[in-house]
Design an enzyme around this catalytic site. Structure first.
Site, short mmCIF file in Angstrom:
data_model
loop_
_atom_site.label_atom_id
_atom_site.label_comp_id
_atom_site.label_asym_id
_atom_site.label_seq_id
_atom_site.Cartn_x
_atom_site.Cartn_y
_atom_site.Cartn_z
N THR A 1 -5.68 -0.33 -11.74
CA THR A 1 -5.41 0.36 -10.47
C THR A 1 -6.32 1.56 -10.30
O THR A 1 -6.82 1.83 -9.21
CB THR A 1 -3.93 0.78 -10.38
OG1 THR A 1 -3.12 -0.40 -10.48
CG2 THR A 1 -3.62 1.49 -9.08
N CYS A 2 -6.56 2.27 -11.39
CA CYS A 2 -7.41 3.47 -11.33
C CYS A 2 -8.83 3.12 -10.92
O CYS A 2 -9.46 3.84 -10.13
CB CYS A 2 -7.41 4.17 -12.69
SG CYS A 2 -5.74 4.58 -13.28
N SER A 3 -9.35 2.01 -11.44
CA SER A 3 -10.73 1.61 -11.19
C SER A 3 -10.91 0.80 -9.90
O SER A 3 -11.98 0.82 -9.31
CB SER A 3 -11.27 0.78 -12.35
OG SER A 3 -11.41 1.58 -13.50
#
Length: 159
Positions: free
Chosen positions: A47-49
């Protein structure tokens, strides 16, 4: 206790890579400035990337047009943060900050235990907007969610 709107950001030291590893304290990062800080549980995680950091990259110029600096933080080391920023084509000026031991996350009251996923203590996913080191907006995600800490959401909250 979790930081609240109206609170002054606590003093802590973070790291970044410029000409080698540089230690930078939170007063230097926040005092006398308008700043958005967003934190992710881990660099290179899905999700972060795929969603969180890319939104801030995409909207970076809109933050700058409003006179707002953008800082990204994770409980990773500064070398990981530098490599992640390069892999995500982070523009110059979007600071990639390492909270290696989680000291700042803990001081904010925004630490979480991701030991069940083999990640140890991490930062919760959040975004905040601060003026001169005082929190004006705070958006903390519920576990497993990505909604209120997005670039688009905090952009809509800026004066």
């Amino acid at each position: 206790m979790t930081i609240q709107v109206g609170d002054r950001l606590p003093e802590a030291k973070l790291q970044r890579i410029r000409d080698g590893v540089e230690v930078v304290d939170t007063p230097t990062l926040f005092e006398g400035k308008r700043v958005v800080l967003f934190a992710v549980p881990g660099a290179f995680t899905p999700t972060c990337s795929e969603r969180h950091l890319p939104g801030f990259v995409e909207h970076f110029d809109e933050f700058r047009d409003k006179g707002v600096e953008v800082l990204c933080m994770s409980v990773n080391d500064p070398f990981v943060m530098k490599a992640w920023g390069e892999s995500q084509h982070v523009p110059d000026g979007l600071m990639m900050l390492a909270d290696g031991n989680g000291d700042f996350s803990r001081a904010l009251g925004l630490e979480m235990d991701a030991s069940g996923y083999g990640m140890g203590k991490r930062s919760k996913r959040f975004s905040l907007y601060a003026e001169d080191g005082v929190v004006k907006q705070l958006n903390v995600e519920a576990p497993g969610e990505f909604r209120v800490s997005s670039a688009e959401h905090i952009l809509s909250q800026l004066p």
